[in-house]
Design a protein around this motif. Structure first.
Motif, PDB file in Angstrom:
ATOM      1  N   PHE A 179      39.769  42.450  49.304  1.00 67.16           N
ATOM      2  CA  PHE A 179      41.214  42.616  49.193  1.00 67.16           C
ATOM      3  C   PHE A 179      41.780  43.416  50.363  1.00 67.16           C
ATOM      4  O   PHE A 179      42.941  43.242  50.737  1.00 67.16           O
ATOM      5  CB  PHE A 179      41.571  43.295  47.870  1.00 67.16           C
ATOM      6  CG  PHE A 179      41.533  42.372  46.683  1.00 67.16           C
ATOM      7  CD1 PHE A 179      42.530  41.432  46.490  1.00 67.16           C
ATOM      8  CD2 PHE A 179      40.492  42.424  45.773  1.00 67.16           C
ATOM      9  CE1 PHE A 179      42.505  40.570  45.412  1.00 67.16           C
ATOM     10  CE2 PHE A 179      40.448  41.570  44.686  1.00 67.16           C
ATOM     11  CZ  PHE A 179      41.457  40.639  44.505  1.00 67.16           C
ATOM     12  N   LYS A 180      40.953  44.277  50.942  1.00 63.95           N
ATOM     13  CA  LYS A 180      41.427  45.103  52.057  1.00 63.95           C
ATOM     14  C   LYS A 180      41.197  44.455  53.417  1.00 63.95           C
ATOM     15  O   LYS A 180      41.435  45.087  54.448  1.00 63.95           O
ATOM     16  CB  LYS A 180      40.762  46.481  51.998  1.00 63.95           C
ATOM     17  CG  LYS A 180      41.248  47.323  50.810  1.00 63.95           C
ATOM     18  CD  LYS A 180      40.793  48.767  50.874  1.00 63.95           C
ATOM     19  CE  LYS A 180      39.312  48.914  50.639  1.00 63.95           C
ATOM     20  NZ  LYS A 180      38.891  50.331  50.543  1.00 63.95           N
ATOM     21  N   MET A 181      40.765  43.198  53.431  1.00 63.54           N
ATOM     22  CA  MET A 181      40.613  42.479  54.697  1.00 63.54           C
ATOM     23  C   MET A 181      41.974  42.312  55.378  1.00 63.54           C
ATOM     24  O   MET A 181      42.083  42.288  56.595  1.00 63.54           O
ATOM     25  CB  MET A 181      39.975  41.103  54.453  1.00 63.54           C
ATOM     26  CG  MET A 181      38.487  41.166  54.136  1.00 63.54           C
ATOM     27  SD  MET A 181      37.814  39.589  53.552  1.00 63.54           S
ATOM     28  CE  MET A 181      38.078  38.535  54.968  1.00 63.54           C
ATOM     29  N   SER A 182      43.017  42.183  54.572  1.00 63.02           N
ATOM     30  CA  SER A 182      44.378  42.080  55.099  1.00 63.02           C
ATOM     31  C   SER A 182      44.970  43.478  55.227  1.00 63.02           C
ATOM     32  O   SER A 182      44.969  44.249  54.268  1.00 63.02           O
ATOM     33  CB  SER A 182      45.249  41.243  54.145  1.00 63.02           C
ATOM     34  OG  SER A 182      46.614  41.460  54.393  1.00 63.02           O
ATOM     35  N   GLN A 183      45.472  43.817  56.417  1.00 61.71           N
ATOM     36  CA  GLN A 183      46.083  45.129  56.623  1.00 61.71           C
ATOM     37  C   GLN A 183      47.321  45.296  55.748  1.00 61.71           C
ATOM     38  O   GLN A 183      47.644  46.402  55.314  1.00 61.71           O
ATOM     39  CB  GLN A 183      46.451  45.311  58.102  1.00 61.71           C
ATOM     40  CG  GLN A 183      45.260  45.447  59.021  1.00 61.71           C
ATOM     41  CD  GLN A 183      44.386  46.644  58.642  1.00 61.71           C
ATOM     42  OE1 GLN A 183      44.868  47.759  58.449  1.00 61.71           O
ATOM     43  NE2 GLN A 183      43.085  46.412  58.547  1.00 61.71           N
ATOM     44  N   TYR A 184      47.999  44.192  55.461  1.00 59.37           N
ATOM     45  CA  TYR A 184      49.177  44.248  54.602  1.00 59.37           C
ATOM     46  C   TYR A 184      48.783  44.671  53.181  1.00 59.37           C
ATOM     47  O   TYR A 184      49.378  45.587  52.607  1.00 59.37           O
ATOM     48  CB  TYR A 184      49.868  42.888  54.565  1.00 59.37           C
ATOM     49  CG  TYR A 184      51.013  42.825  53.568  1.00 59.37           C
ATOM     50  CD1 TYR A 184      52.258  43.338  53.887  1.00 59.37           C
ATOM     51  CD2 TYR A 184      50.835  42.258  52.306  1.00 59.37           C
ATOM     52  CE1 TYR A 184      53.315  43.295  52.984  1.00 59.37           C
ATOM     53  CE2 TYR A 184      51.875  42.208  51.393  1.00 59.37           C
ATOM     54  CZ  TYR A 184      53.101  42.730  51.732  1.00 59.37           C
ATOM     55  OH  TYR A 184      54.130  42.708  50.825  1.00 59.37           O
ATOM     56  N   SER A 185      47.770  44.014  52.617  1.00 61.83           N
ATOM     57  CA  SER A 185      47.329  44.344  51.258  1.00 61.83           C
ATOM     58  C   SER A 185      46.693  45.727  51.207  1.00 61.83           C
ATOM     59  O   SER A 185      46.859  46.468  50.236  1.00 61.83           O
ATOM     60  CB  SER A 185      46.329  43.291  50.747  1.00 61.83           C
ATOM     61  OG  SER A 185      46.933  42.016  50.690  1.00 61.83           O
TER      62      SER A 185
END
Length: 285
Positions: A179-185
């Motif tokens: 889930f933390k692969m995206s900087q936005y999420s």
């Protein structure tokens, strides 16, 4: 009956069996991998058994409709992403099927969606005076109009009932890095004082709303205040303390200090408040 007739009758029976087997195979249902957000409404049993049971029923119905309509409004431009939504009594499931490799752009969008929709639902629930806690997991699930089944459901329930504790949405630690692969999420996933990662739904909700609607913030503040004011149960107050602390941090971080709830100044709560937050960073009263 002659031998030839017997032979053909037996062949026909065998073929009929085969057709029936094929039909059963075609209609067999299966679980598949989903991103799942699971919620429980706190205090639902008391609501259901109270004299205001019908009011609670309508709160749930309105929350469901508002969430569905909000999702349609916010994500009208998202094509080919199915968002499943199911509510039964005091339990809510939001699920998005996973169909591609975790590194794909489409899957990244889906993970962002499950985080945003979960945040949206939780903050909407506050407006109806409903406190929720929940979890976000990845796992096998089957969900249709009739029932829901799968390992993702049992895992999500386990996290919600045993780990979440407070009105927070916890992230399954096994999939936190995904889930933390995206900087936005990643910017909405916080680590609590007990080491549990949770979703900061206030920050996420008002980000996707594009504007801090002060009437909404004021309303949520009043709901939190009223819940604390009328509760004399320590266990419930501790959950509300936790939520108020998160709300206060949100206000402090976004130039909304005038909405901070200074519950530490109230004689009724000051001792339990200080004890509860003695090892936790908090907004000073």
């Amino acid at each position: 009956m002659c031998i030839t007739t017997n032979y053909f009758m037996n062949e026909l029976k065998e073929n009929m069996k085969t057709v029936e087997d094929i039909k059963r195979e075609l209609t067999k249902i299966h679980t598949s991998t989903h991103y799942v957000a699971y919620f429980d409404i706190l205090g639902a049993k008391e609501f259901i058994n109270s004299k205001d049971s019908e009011l609670y029923l309508n709160y749930i119905n309105n929350l469901y409709n508002d969430t569905i309509n909000g999702i349609k409004l916010l994500y009208a431009e998202i094509n080919n992403v199915e968002i499943k939504f199911k509510i039964f009594s005091d339990n809510i499931i939001i699920a998005i099927p996973k169909t591609e490799n975790a590194n794909s752009t489409k899957e990244s969008i889906k993970r962002t969606l499950i985080i945003e929709v979960a945040s949206y639902f939780q903050v909407l629930a506050y407006k109806y005076s409903l406190l929720t806690r929940g979890s976000i997991v990845i796992g096998n699930l089957y969900l249709d109009n009739n029932f829901v089944y799968g390992k993702a459901l049992t895992r999500a329930y386990e996290l919600e009932s045993k780990v979440a504790i407070y009105p927070r949405i916890v992230i399954d630690e096994r999939y936190s890095d995904i889930f933390k692969m995206s900087q936005y999420s990643k910017k909405y996933i916080y680590k609590d004082s007990d080491g549990v990662e949770y979703l900061n739904s206030f920050e996420c909700y008002f980000e996707i709303s594009k504007i801090y609607k002060e009437d909404e913030i004021k309303h949520i503040r009043q709901i939190l205040w009223s819940k604390l004011r009328y509760s004399n149960q320590t266990a419930i107050n501790q959950k509300i303390f936790w939520l108020i602390n998160i709300f206060n941090k949100f206000c402090s971080n976004n130039d909304l200090e005038k909405y901070i709830l200074h519950i530490g100044k109230l004689p009724k709560f000051v001792d339990i408040f200080n004890k509860f937050f003695e090892n936790t960073e908090k907004i000073e009263s």
